[in-house]
Design a protein around this motif. Structure first.
Motif, PDB file in Angstrom:
ATOM      1  N   TYR A  78       0.839  -1.196   0.000  1.00 54.50           N
ATOM      2  CA  TYR A  78       0.000   0.000   0.000  1.00 54.50           C
ATOM      3  C   TYR A  78       0.876   1.248   0.000  1.00 54.50           C
ATOM      4  CZ  TYR A  78      -3.365  -3.526   1.411  1.00 54.50           C
ATOM      5  OH  TYR A  78      -4.137  -4.668   1.457  1.00 54.50           O
ATOM      6  N   GLU A  79       0.589   2.147  -0.943  1.00 53.78           N
ATOM      7  CA  GLU A  79       1.300   3.422  -0.977  1.00 53.78           C
ATOM      8  C   GLU A  79       0.632   4.377   0.010  1.00 53.78           C
ATOM      9  OE1 GLU A  79       1.979   5.192  -4.770  1.00 53.78           O
ATOM     10  OE2 GLU A  79       2.889   3.384  -5.628  1.00 53.78           O
ATOM     11  N   VAL A  80       1.396   4.808   0.980  1.00 56.24           N
ATOM     12  CA  VAL A  80       0.894   5.736   1.991  1.00 56.24           C
ATOM     13  C   VAL A  80       1.650   7.051   1.813  1.00 56.24           C
ATOM     14  CG1 VAL A  80       0.635   6.178   4.458  1.00 56.24           C
ATOM     15  CG2 VAL A  80       0.365   3.841   3.569  1.00 56.24           C
ATOM     16  N   THR A  81       0.915   8.114   1.523  1.00 52.02           N
ATOM     17  CA  THR A  81       1.531   9.404   1.212  1.00 52.02           C
ATOM     18  C   THR A  81       1.084  10.467   2.198  1.00 52.02           C
ATOM     19  OG1 THR A  81       1.551   8.827  -1.141  1.00 52.02           O
ATOM     20  CG2 THR A  81       1.860  11.148  -0.588  1.00 52.02           C
ATOM     21  N   THR A  82       2.028  11.249   2.650  1.00 55.12           N
ATOM     22  CA  THR A  82       1.742  12.334   3.591  1.00 55.12           C
ATOM     23  C   THR A  82       0.979  13.458   2.901  1.00 55.12           C
ATOM     24  OG1 THR A  82       3.777  11.823   4.803  1.00 55.12           O
ATOM     25  CG2 THR A  82       2.821  13.995   5.165  1.00 55.12           C
ATOM     26  N   PHE A  83       0.005  14.046   3.617  1.00 56.49           N
ATOM     27  CA  PHE A  83      -0.649  15.245   3.100  1.00 56.49           C
ATOM     28  C   PHE A  83       0.444  16.224   2.697  1.00 56.49           C
ATOM     29  CE2 PHE A  83      -4.219  14.577   6.484  1.00 56.49           C
ATOM     30  CZ  PHE A  83      -4.752  13.544   5.737  1.00 56.49           C
ATOM     31  N   ARG A  84       0.228  16.914   1.562  1.00 53.31           N
ATOM     32  CA  ARG A  84       1.296  17.820   1.134  1.00 53.31           C
ATOM     33  C   ARG A  84       0.738  18.974   0.308  1.00 53.31           C
ATOM     34  NH1 ARG A  84       3.641  13.523  -3.358  1.00 53.31           N
ATOM     35  NH2 ARG A  84       2.505  14.380  -5.120  1.00 53.31           N
ATOM     36  N   THR A  85       1.520  20.021   0.252  1.00 56.31           N
ATOM     37  CA  THR A  85       1.290  21.110  -0.695  1.00 56.31           C
ATOM     38  C   THR A  85       2.515  21.162  -1.589  1.00 56.31           C
ATOM     39  OG1 THR A  85       2.291  22.758   0.762  1.00 56.31           O
ATOM     40  CG2 THR A  85      -0.101  22.433   0.945  1.00 56.31           C
ATOM     41  N   GLU A  86       2.396  21.848  -2.698  1.00 58.27           N
ATOM     42  CA  GLU A  86       3.480  21.850  -3.677  1.00 58.27           C
ATOM     43  C   GLU A  86       3.901  23.266  -4.017  1.00 58.27           C
ATOM     44  OE1 GLU A  86       1.332  19.513  -6.464  1.00 58.27           O
ATOM     45  OE2 GLU A  86       2.078  17.612  -5.684  1.00 58.27           O
ATOM     46  N   ASP A  87       5.212  23.469  -4.097  1.00 62.73           N
ATOM     47  CA  ASP A  87       5.751  24.782  -4.447  1.00 62.73           C
ATOM     48  C   ASP A  87       5.610  25.024  -5.946  1.00 62.73           C
ATOM     49  OD1 ASP A  87       6.341  25.434  -1.889  1.00 62.73           O
ATOM     50  OD2 ASP A  87       8.517  25.172  -2.042  1.00 62.73           O
ATOM     51  N   VAL A  88       6.307  26.015  -6.433  1.00 64.81           N
ATOM     52  CA  VAL A  88       6.275  26.362  -7.857  1.00 64.81           C
ATOM     53  C   VAL A  88       6.653  25.148  -8.695  1.00 64.81           C
ATOM     54  CG1 VAL A  88       7.290  27.837  -9.628  1.00 64.81           C
ATOM     55  CG2 VAL A  88       6.875  28.750  -7.335  1.00 64.81           C
ATOM     56  N   TYR A  89       5.897  24.933  -9.766  1.00 67.21           N
ATOM     57  CA  TYR A  89       6.169  23.810 -10.656  1.00 67.21           C
ATOM     58  C   TYR A  89       7.249  24.180 -11.662  1.00 67.21           C
ATOM     59  CZ  TYR A  89       2.253  20.887  -9.155  1.00 67.21           C
ATOM     60  OH  TYR A  89       1.401  20.079  -8.437  1.00 67.21           O
ATOM     61  N   VAL A  90       8.067  23.195 -12.016  1.00 66.81           N
ATOM     62  CA  VAL A  90       9.083  23.397 -13.062  1.00 66.81           C
ATOM     63  C   VAL A  90       8.696  22.538 -14.260  1.00 66.81           C
ATOM     64  CG1 VAL A  90      10.936  23.971 -11.477  1.00 66.81           C
ATOM     65  CG2 VAL A  90      10.560  21.576 -12.084  1.00 66.81           C
TER      66      VAL A  90
END
Length: 399
Positions: A78-90
């Motif tokens: 099972y892939e368990v991923t932390t809640f996240r936000t993302e900075d500027v995209y490249v």
């Protein structure tokens, strides 16, 4: 809950018992709500990667820099991923940096479409912060938040939107459609391998005509390799409503044919596909060209394969052209060999038997034997082949 979620419930509960939040998220939740078969079970959590690894005994770091840990538990992965936000995209594709957060709301805000921005708790409660349930009911694809921001962040979302339209038979919401059209040029920034995956899924979807029609409508085609001729592309939409391609080879083969390619390798090289796939499409194109000139022959079946011939015949049927599937079946039954290796004697055995020296002569002779067997004019037995070689030599001596 479906069996896949039931099996994964202990993962959620173990995380929650450790003091963190955990939910099923993404496309699997959407598909459950639509009563569709689910593929991957994705879990999002407020636990940071190091904290997730402390909760479970067996884990693998598969994308830990992006917050993802693979948990091995109860015989599953099972892939368990932390809640996240993302900075500027490249590169209009990847965030320059991700920030781990504790709030589910911030995580759902970065999703592409509202119907993919659900979270499902272990008690069966659906968390919908962006009106996804309404859009599911209305069968509408709407970008989360500002569509311009979503497509600027990741231009591949444009192709994903077209694919979802084709798979789910959903309509593009007007602002989302307008923004996809406005940002279609950004597809030139995306790796062609990723675009191929999305377009391939679109073409083999049940409602591919809807997705393909939208691809033309948002004018994305000029940014796809070899797709500059809109009129030729639109010929695909002349196929009967509800027609479905059998597989990727047929869809790409017919597409290449409409674009004027008689050998798919030139087009598909631009799409960076595998050599095997490129060869299969080229065989389809050869078969299509031969079928336009008349019925298939035993040589066509041998050189191009039954699959290629059948896929072409299906396209003829779709266009209401005369077909003869039975002819292909008869040829297939009559064919004595499938490859050179099936010939009853080897070139070496013929050389030994008749004292032929290595060189072009034996190559030409063996090819002729192969051809005669394929045509059904020579039986594939050692005796018949040796008799044929005797006659071949005798005829050669008289020349």
């Amino acid at each position: 809950m479906p069996a896949e979620f039931e099996k994964a419930l202990p993962i959620l509960q173990k995380i929650r018992n450790s003091g963190y939040e955990a939910y099923f998220v993404g496309g699997s939740v959407r598909d459950v709500l639509l009563n569709r078969h689910i593929h991957d079970v994705d879990i999002a959590t407020s636990a940071y990667p190091a904290e997730t690894k402390q909760i479970f005994e067996h884990t693998i770091d598969i994308g830990i820099e992006h917050g993802t840990v693979l948990v091995l538990e109860n015989g599953g992965e099972y892939e368990v991923t932390t809640f996240r936000t993302e900075d500027v995209y490249v590169d209009y594709r990847r965030p320059s940096h991700v920030n781990f957060v504790r709030q589910l709301s911030e995580d759902l805000l970065r999703r592409d479409f509202t119907i993919n921005a659900f979270a499902l708790a272990d008690d069966g409660n659906v968390i919908d912060l962006h009106g996804g349930l309404v859009d599911l009911e209305a069968q509408v694809l709407r970008a989360v938040g500002n569509p311009s921001e979503r497509f600027n962040e990741d231009a591949l979302r444009i192709m994903r939107g077209l694919r979802f339209a084709a798979v789910l038979n959903f309509d593009l919401e007007s602002k989302t459609f307008a923004s996809m059209k406005e940002h279609a040029n950004l597809l030139s920034k995306i790796s062609i391998e990723r675009i191929f995956i999305e377009l391939d899924k679109l073409l083999t979807a049940d409602f591919w005509q809807k997705g393909f029609r939208e691809l033309l409508a948002i004018e994305a085609y000029p940014y796809l390799p070899g797709f500059t001729d809109k009129t030729a592309l639109a010929h695909l939409l002349a196929l009967p409503a509800g027609f479905k391609f059998t597989n990727s080879v047929q869809s790409w083969g017919y597409l290449a044919y409409q674009l004027g390619y008689r050998d798919g390798k030139f087009l598909l090289k631009k799409w960076k596909v595998s050599r095997d796939f490129s060869t299969a499409v080229s065989k389809f194109l050869s078969a299509y060209d031969k079928r336009l000139k008349g019925d298939f022959s035993s040589e066509d079946l041998y050189n191009l394969g039954k699959s290629s011939l059948t896929l072409v015949e299906e396209m003829f049927a779709a266009q209401n052209l005369e077909t003869n599937f039975e002819h292909i079946s008869v040829l297939d039954v009559q064919l004595q060999i499938r490859t050179r290796k099936d010939i009853a004697v080897s070139a070496g055995q013929i050389m030994t038997e008749f004292g032929i020296q290595p060189g072009p002569q034996i190559g030409q002779l063996f090819h002729q034997i192969e051809l005669e067997i394929v045509k059904g004019q020579l039986q594939n037995t050692p005796q018949e082949i040796f008799n044929y070689v005797k006659g071949y030599h005798k005829h050669g001596d008289n020349d």
